[in-house]
Design a protein around this motif. Sequence first.
Motif, short mmCIF file in Angstrom:
data_model
loop_
_atom_site.label_atom_id
_atom_site.label_comp_id
_atom_site.label_asym_id
_atom_site.label_seq_id
_atom_site.Cartn_x
_atom_site.Cartn_y
_atom_site.Cartn_z
N ALA A 27 13.25 -11.61 -26.60
CA ALA A 27 12.51 -10.57 -25.98
C ALA A 27 12.61 -9.50 -26.56
O ALA A 27 11.63 -8.10 -27.06
CB ALA A 27 11.90 -10.85 -24.85
N LEU A 28 13.59 -8.61 -26.37
CA LEU A 28 14.11 -7.33 -26.89
C LEU A 28 13.83 -7.36 -27.89
O LEU A 28 13.23 -5.91 -28.63
CB LEU A 28 15.63 -6.87 -26.02
N VAL A 29 13.85 -7.92 -28.68
CA VAL A 29 14.32 -7.81 -30.46
C VAL A 29 12.87 -7.73 -30.80
O VAL A 29 12.19 -7.28 -31.77
CB VAL A 29 14.50 -9.31 -31.42
N THR A 30 11.92 -8.03 -30.40
CA THR A 30 10.53 -8.41 -30.56
C THR A 30 9.57 -7.40 -30.23
O THR A 30 9.42 -6.18 -31.07
CB THR A 30 9.84 -9.43 -29.22
N SER A 31 9.99 -6.94 -28.49
CA SER A 31 9.69 -5.27 -28.46
C SER A 31 9.86 -4.42 -29.30
O SER A 31 9.41 -2.86 -29.60
CB SER A 31 9.85 -5.07 -27.20
N LEU A 32 11.66 -4.08 -29.39
CA LEU A 32 12.03 -2.65 -30.20
C LEU A 32 11.15 -3.68 -32.07
O LEU A 32 10.77 -2.28 -32.99
CB LEU A 32 13.51 -3.42 -30.88
N ARG A 33 10.32 -4.72 -32.22
CA ARG A 33 10.16 -4.86 -33.82
C ARG A 33 8.54 -4.18 -33.35
O ARG A 33 8.63 -3.08 -34.52
CB ARG A 33 10.07 -5.70 -34.34
N ASN A 34 8.32 -4.14 -32.23
CA ASN A 34 7.04 -3.50 -32.57
C ASN A 34 6.80 -2.30 -32.74
O ASN A 34 5.83 -1.38 -32.53
CB ASN A 34 5.87 -4.26 -30.76
N ASP A 73 18.08 9.98 -25.28
CA ASP A 73 17.25 9.81 -23.95
C ASP A 73 15.88 9.48 -24.22
O ASP A 73 14.79 10.32 -23.52
CB ASP A 73 16.79 11.15 -23.13
N GLN A 74 15.86 7.85 -23.68
CA GLN A 74 15.19 7.10 -24.35
C GLN A 74 13.88 7.16 -22.88
O GLN A 74 14.07 7.03 -21.68
CB GLN A 74 14.96 5.57 -24.23
N LYS A 75 12.16 6.88 -22.90
CA LYS A 75 11.26 7.28 -21.83
C LYS A 75 10.65 5.36 -22.18
O LYS A 75 9.51 5.45 -21.00
CB LYS A 75 9.65 8.09 -22.34
N ASP A 76 10.97 5.36 -24.05
CA ASP A 76 10.49 3.64 -23.53
C ASP A 76 11.36 2.26 -23.75
O ASP A 76 12.32 2.86 -23.35
CB ASP A 76 10.51 3.45 -25.78
N PRO A 77 10.99 1.43 -22.18
CA PRO A 77 11.98 0.73 -21.78
C PRO A 77 13.06 0.04 -22.37
O PRO A 77 13.38 0.28 -21.77
CB PRO A 77 10.90 0.03 -21.12
N SER A 78 12.43 -0.20 -24.04
CA SER A 78 12.79 -1.62 -24.89
C SER A 78 13.95 -0.18 -25.54
O SER A 78 14.94 -1.10 -25.94
CB SER A 78 12.25 -2.34 -26.07
N GLU A 79 14.01 0.69 -25.65
CA GLU A 79 14.42 1.24 -26.37
C GLU A 79 15.68 1.96 -25.62
O GLU A 79 16.49 1.96 -25.57
CB GLU A 79 14.26 3.21 -27.09
N LEU A 164 19.14 -11.46 -39.56
CA LEU A 164 18.41 -12.41 -39.16
C LEU A 164 18.23 -11.74 -37.91
O LEU A 164 18.47 -10.98 -36.92
CB LEU A 164 18.51 -13.38 -38.81
N GLY A 165 16.94 -11.48 -37.23
CA GLY A 165 16.26 -11.07 -36.20
C GLY A 165 17.37 -11.02 -34.30
O GLY A 165 17.82 -12.50 -34.62
N GLY A 166 17.98 -10.08 -33.69
CA GLY A 166 18.70 -10.10 -32.75
C GLY A 166 20.06 -10.05 -33.05
O GLY A 166 21.20 -9.97 -32.58
N ARG A 167 20.63 -10.72 -34.66
CA ARG A 167 21.49 -10.30 -35.09
C ARG A 167 22.70 -8.62 -35.10
O ARG A 167 21.72 -8.41 -35.44
CB ARG A 167 21.71 -10.60 -36.30
N ILE A 168 23.75 -8.82 -34.91
CA ILE A 168 24.55 -7.73 -34.87
C ILE A 168 26.08 -7.69 -35.69
O ILE A 168 26.00 -8.93 -35.46
CB ILE A 168 24.55 -6.75 -33.12
N VAL A 169 26.07 -6.30 -35.99
CA VAL A 169 27.38 -6.42 -37.51
C VAL A 169 28.07 -4.86 -37.03
O VAL A 169 26.93 -4.16 -36.59
CB VAL A 169 27.04 -6.35 -38.62
N PHE A 170 28.88 -5.12 -36.91
CA PHE A 170 29.76 -3.42 -36.33
C PHE A 170 30.89 -3.95 -37.07
O PHE A 170 31.78 -4.60 -37.08
CB PHE A 170 30.50 -4.29 -34.59
N PHE A 171 30.81 -2.40 -37.31
CA PHE A 171 32.60 -2.62 -38.22
C PHE A 171 32.86 -0.89 -38.34
O PHE A 171 31.98 -0.59 -37.80
CB PHE A 171 32.11 -3.07 -40.05
#
Length: 197
Positions: A27-34, A73-79, A164-171
């Motif tokens: 759900a968070l992936v979808t709203s960030l994409r939107n 300092d996000q106003k948008d809830p998903s961000e 892929l949506g929802g996947r994270i990479v950290f390095f």
Amino acid sequence: MDEKFEWLVQGMMEHEYGTIDDFISPALVTSLRNNLLVRKEKGLMTNAGVGQHSSFQENAKVRMDQISWMEDDQKDPSEESYHRLLWAFIHYLNSTCYTGLNGFESHFAWYAKGSFYKRHLDQFKNDSGRKYSIVLYLNEQWMDCDGGELVMYKGDETITIAPLGGRIVFFESDRIAHEVLPAHRTRMSIAGWMKQI
Ligand code: OGA
Ligand code: MN
């Protein structure tokens, strides 16, 4: 969430990068994409640059993505919830690994069909503030034939990761050279950097 943070840290310690497929909820992936799509619609995504004085033509040989910075300092809830999560990860890193991180910056990125980002490191030559890179993908149903993979170079080894949506990479930003292969369809992500400033 601590197990996910720990998994990323273990990955970093064992092979210099960490990745997780469901770092945030669908759900968070979808709203960030939107949100990204809204920014695109409003004309807020602008061509990314590679150097202070280079022209669009020069930049486009290296990277072709369009970006829009996220405010901390996000106003948008998903961000806001994504940023809160990343700050929780920063605190986790500071308390378990003494990383001394105290800053974060991130931007949405839009790769139109055919776009790429050539091999690079994420630290700027005159600014070593970026310590860790963390990229979150926002794509729906990415397939192998869609291209656009992240390729990380580790000595002789190359690691290829599909966005892929929802996947994270950290390095580590100054350690792992990487590139984005040409995407055969629109490719969306949020690229972030944990900093010591
Ligand atoms: C970057 C970058 C990787 C990716 O924005 O610096 O390397 O997979 N992104 O989008
Ligand atoms: Mn990069």
